[in-house]
Design a protein around this motif. Structure first.
Motif, short mmCIF file in Angstrom:
data_model
loop_
_atom_site.label_atom_id
_atom_site.label_comp_id
_atom_site.label_asym_id
_atom_site.label_seq_id
_atom_site.Cartn_x
_atom_site.Cartn_y
_atom_site.Cartn_z
N LEU A 202 -6.40 3.37 -5.68
CA LEU A 202 -6.56 2.87 -7.04
C LEU A 202 -6.34 3.97 -8.08
CD1 LEU A 202 -9.66 0.55 -6.55
CD2 LEU A 202 -7.25 -0.10 -6.68
N GLY A 203 -6.50 5.21 -7.67
CA GLY A 203 -6.27 6.31 -8.60
C GLY A 203 -4.81 6.46 -8.96
N GLY A 204 -3.92 5.90 -8.15
CA GLY A 204 -2.49 6.01 -8.42
C GLY A 204 -1.90 4.77 -9.05
N ILE A 205 -2.75 3.81 -9.46
CA ILE A 205 -2.27 2.56 -10.05
C ILE A 205 -2.74 2.48 -11.50
CG2 ILE A 205 -2.36 0.04 -9.94
CD1 ILE A 205 -2.79 0.25 -6.97
N SER A 206 -1.83 2.32 -12.39
CA SER A 206 -2.19 2.20 -13.81
C SER A 206 -2.80 0.84 -14.09
CB SER A 206 -0.95 2.41 -14.68
OG SER A 206 -0.02 1.36 -14.48
N ALA A 207 -3.53 0.74 -15.19
CA ALA A 207 -4.17 -0.52 -15.56
C ALA A 207 -3.16 -1.64 -15.72
CB ALA A 207 -4.97 -0.33 -16.85
N THR A 208 -1.96 -1.31 -16.20
CA THR A 208 -0.94 -2.34 -16.43
C THR A 208 -0.37 -2.89 -15.12
OG1 THR A 208 0.72 -0.58 -16.64
CG2 THR A 208 -0.27 -1.41 -18.67
N LEU A 209 -0.42 -2.08 -14.06
CA LEU A 209 0.13 -2.52 -12.78
C LEU A 209 -0.94 -3.04 -11.82
CD1 LEU A 209 2.73 0.33 -12.08
CD2 LEU A 209 3.19 -2.00 -12.86
#
Length: 456
Positions: A202-209
């Motif tokens: 989850l640290g590598g996923i932006s809020a938009t994605l």
């Protein structure tokens, strides 16, 4: 306090050994014959016996050997060190075959004798741990988890009991302590083991994605959505979903995740049709979620939803006796990968590795072992081989790390991937291992940053 019994007919030897061992912190008793020892052992209950081999003018050692056989038969749990002034290699071998742990000759060296005693006692404690580990391994599949430290064994017992249930598990601990391996072990020992184990950082996923990654999307949901995409929840249906770095999730995404965990339903982005999933969720973080809840940066309801069972992994400095086992495990794997079958780590180097402060924990140790293997031409790795690499890290100036604000996290990620690709000469498997991510995750990042690569 460990108890030691000395069996020797020489009063001077008894006194000397008793004083030496008492000063070293042991509880000691003495006697002058095996017959007296036979009566003393049941009440004194020594862990170790130091046994002289001669109790008369006879110097063949036969008296001591008879005593050794008696002790082994009647008190098999007692450890034995043989002591004689007439030592021979043949006598030593015979004594070891009969169950003695060591063989020392008179006059002894104090340091040598104390080292022998401590080593034997340490090995016995290790053997007891290994026995417990073996029992766990007979019952559960912990193949890829290395170590027999008591803290680790307690964790393995816990996850072994919890694995067959569908209870959500929160794994905490510093970066590099093996949280993903524990999550995989929970899945592997669960009723869902034949179903998918899906990992999400989850640290590598932006809020938009976030929604697209976890719930999927339909064609046309947004500009670049050229086809339908299945989300991670759906991929993990009837299996296990591992949500790593859940502490990095922003509040709006936390709300969306909570709903799925509560209702077990979701809608792919751009769709109005709900889908139902049967997923066991395991979460991990190196952050203190309780503090985040108090600060309002992590939802309390989500915290309790994912925290039915909590497992805190110890840092490597809290289980230093496992460092040697881990180093050998990495070396055994890497010597196959790098086609160096004769590769091994010397005993002195293994002891030295246990003295290191490794803030990066298991991940840092693995990196150090792999770097040393790559850069050393020797088949036996010595302390000096490792020092060449660890010194580079320790001697780096404190301000070598970029100041806050000079690079974004995305730029840092790009920089590390490029360095890893260069260091490993674009070998995808090695790059992924060195970065601590899967090949699939690396492919996604290479495509994201437009870094060219070729399939192996």
């Amino acid at each position: 306090m460990n108890k030691i019994l000395i069996i020797d007919d020489d009063f001077a030897v008894q006194t000397s050994l008793q004083l030496l061992l008492q000063q070293a912190g042991f509880q000691v008793k003495t006697c002058d014959s095996p017959a007296v020892a036979r009566e003393l052992i049941p009440t004194f209950k020594p862990v170790l016996v130091i046994l002289d081999l001669n109790f008369s003018i006879e110097t063949s050692g036969e008296e001591g050997m008879k005593a050794l056989k008696m002790l082994r038969a009647e008190f098999p749990e007692v450890l034995i060190i043989l002591l004689t002034g007439w030592g021979t290699i043949d006598l030593a071998v015979e004594g070891m075959k009969l169950g003695a742990k060591d063989f020392l000759t008179k006059p002894w060296k104090n340091d040598h004798l104390l080292q022998s005693v401590r080593t034997i006692l340490d090995l016995e404690e290790k053997t007891e741990s290994i026995s417990t580990r073996k029992k766990l391994d007979q019952k559960f599949d912990f193949e890829h988890i290395v170590g027999d430290d008591s803290k680790l064994l307690s964790i393995l017992e816990t996850i072994g009991r919890v694995a067959p249930t569908d209870a959500p598990v929160l794994i905490t601990g510093e970066s590099g302590t093996g949280k993903e391996l524990i999550a995989e072990a929970i899945h592997q020992n669960s009723k869902r083991r034949i179903r998918p184990f899906v990992k999400v950082n989850l640290g590598g996923i932006s809020a938009t994605l976030f929604e697209s990654e976890l719930f999927g999307h339909v064609r046309g949901a947004f500009t670049d959505a050229k086809s339908d995409r299945i989300g991670r929840f759906e991929l993990a249906n009837r299996g296990t979903l591992f949500l790593d770095e859940i502490g990095d999730l922003d509040l709006s995404s936390q709300v969306k995740l909570l709903r799925v965990l509560q209702d077990r339903t979701f809608e792919p982005l751009g769709s109005s049709k709900s889908k139902t999933v049967d997923v066991r969720v395991i979460c991990a973080t190196n952050r203190n979620l309780e503090e985040m809840v108090a600060q309002g940066t992590f939802r309390e309801d989500l915290f309790y939803r994912i925290n039915l069972i909590s497992v805190k992994l110890p840092a490597l400095r809290e289980r230093p006796t496992d460092i040697a086992s881990l180093a050998m495990y990495f070396a055994d794997n890497l010597k196959v990968i790098y086609e160096r079958p004769q590769l091994k780590i010397s005993s002195k180097a293994l002891q030295w590795l246990q003295t290191l402060v490794l803030p990066g924990n298991i991940r840092q140790l693995k990196n150090l072992v792999e770097k040393t293997i790559l850069l050393s031409p020797n088949d036996q790795l010595e302390i000096s081989d490792f020092q060449k690499n660890i010194s580079q890290v320790n001697s780096a100036p404190k301000n070598a790390f970029p100041e806050v604000g000079t690079l974004t996290l995305e730029e840092m990620e790009l920089l590390m991937i490029r360095k890893a690709m260069s260091f490993h000469q674009n070998n995808i498997s090695r790059v992924a291992r060195s970065l601590g991510i899967t090949r699939f995750a690396l492919y996604r990042r290479l495509e994201k940053f437009g870094i060219p690569y070729s399939e192996e």
